[in-house]
Design an enzyme around this catalytic site. Structure first.
Site, mmCIF file in Angstrom:
data_model
loop_
_atom_site.group_PDB
_atom_site.id
_atom_site.type_symbol
_atom_site.label_atom_id
_atom_site.label_comp_id
_atom_site.label_asym_id
_atom_site.label_seq_id
_atom_site.Cartn_x
_atom_site.Cartn_y
_atom_site.Cartn_z
ATOM 1 N N GLY A 44 0.783 -1.270 -0.042
ATOM 2 C CA GLY A 44 -0.116 0.035 -0.083
ATOM 3 C C GLY A 44 0.676 1.236 -0.127
ATOM 4 O O GLY A 44 1.507 1.742 0.894
ATOM 5 N N SER A 50 4.267 7.450 3.425
ATOM 6 C CA SER A 50 4.905 6.700 4.425
ATOM 7 C C SER A 50 6.534 6.285 3.854
ATOM 8 O O SER A 50 7.320 5.704 4.700
ATOM 9 C CB SER A 50 4.043 5.387 4.655
ATOM 10 O OG SER A 50 4.370 4.584 3.593
ATOM 11 N N ASP A 68 2.174 -1.425 -4.641
ATOM 12 C CA ASP A 68 1.002 -0.984 -4.747
ATOM 13 C C ASP A 68 0.437 -1.427 -6.169
ATOM 14 O O ASP A 68 1.256 -1.850 -7.060
ATOM 15 C CB ASP A 68 0.786 0.561 -4.929
ATOM 16 C CG ASP A 68 -0.289 1.221 -4.605
ATOM 17 O OD1 ASP A 68 -0.769 1.723 -3.350
ATOM 18 O OD2 ASP A 68 -1.196 1.111 -5.284
ATOM 19 N N HIS A 113 -7.227 -3.523 2.424
ATOM 20 C CA HIS A 113 -8.021 -3.822 3.520
ATOM 21 C C HIS A 113 -9.102 -4.799 3.138
ATOM 22 O O HIS A 113 -10.252 -4.876 4.193
ATOM 23 C CB HIS A 113 -8.561 -2.587 4.131
ATOM 24 C CG HIS A 113 -7.442 -1.448 4.426
ATOM 25 N ND1 HIS A 113 -6.181 -1.865 4.572
ATOM 26 C CD2 HIS A 113 -7.519 -0.093 3.888
ATOM 27 C CE1 HIS A 113 -5.429 -0.437 4.846
ATOM 28 N NE2 HIS A 113 -6.043 0.355 4.242
#
Length: 242
Positions: A44, A50, A68, A113
């Site tokens: 992700g 991040s 990703d 998720h």
């Protein structure tokens, strides 16, 4: 939050989105990995916020890989990091990823998720987590959302899958061989830790089954006899009215 508090005040235009309480979990679970170069994987990328966070967190020389499904995320890579494009639920992609960049000390799943994707990624990457490494799945509250393949007590949710990992970790001690047989993953799991919206699975490859220890007069003895017993009963049975 130490490092994270300082980092957040120096972010650039790359968006970083995390639940506030996650940073305390990072401090608890990842501090011990900071004293040496590690192999790190995060599923992700989103807007890439991040990437500099983890680059600054881990020691110089660490191998930092990010995944990703959006090809545009490749432009977010920076020196010392790699962005790979692929589907986290694709076993073939995960095998190729592990062969190219693994094995890993730390894996963080902050991807789709979606519960089946979380399960598929864990099953594909767990064999490529190093001894004493950790596998972290974030945003597990989606296990309570039907739109993400979850729902309260839905057996397909990642939370329910993780609860079963707890059972499998304890299968050394089975007293019901037909109903609850030994699961080899018990040889690999040191612990399954549940935080708000996060599940952490820590690997510890065990060459031997658990042993009981007795010590008296300076003599220490180990035994695995208790694992062979069936039909156990508490020594206190009946003493408390049960």
């Amino acid at each position: 939050m130490g490092y994270f508090s300082s980092f957040l005040q120096q972010t650039d235009d790359r968006l970083l989105t995390k639940w506030l309480h996650y940073f305390e979990v990072y401090e608890r679970e990842l501090t011990r990995f900071r004293d040496r170069p590690v192999s790190f994987l995060e599923i992700g990328v989103f807007k890439g916020g991040s990437i500099p966070m983890w680059k600054g967190y881990f020691a110089e020389g660490s191998r930092l890989t990010f995944v990703d499904i959006d090809p545009e995320c490749t432009c977010l890579a920076e020196d010392g990091t790699t962005v790979e494009i692929g589907n986290q639920a694709d076993p073939a992609f995960l095998r190729e990823l592990a062969q190219k960049h693994g094995p890993f000390d730390v894996v963080i799943d902050d991807g789709s998720h979606i519960c089946p994707h979380q399960v598929a990624s864990f099953e594909g990457l767990w064999p490529h987590v190093l001894d004493h490494g950790v596998y972290i799945v974030e945003d597990c509250h989606t296990s309570y959302w039907p739109g993400f393949g979850g729902g309260y007590r839905n057996e397909a949710s990642f939370i329910e899958y993780s609860k079963r990992l707890v059972d499998r970790m304890h299968s050394w001690y089975t007293d019901q061989d037909a109903l609850f047989p030994f699961d080899p993953i018990a040889k690999e799991i040191l612990g399954v830790r549940f935080y708000d919206s996060i599940v952490v699975v820590e690997k510890h490859n065990k060459k031997e089954p658990p042993a009981t220890l007795t010590a008296r007069d300076g003599q220490v003895k180990l035994s695995r006899r208790a694992l062979q017993v069936r039909g156990r009963r508490s020594a206190f049975s009946g003493r408390d009215g049960s």
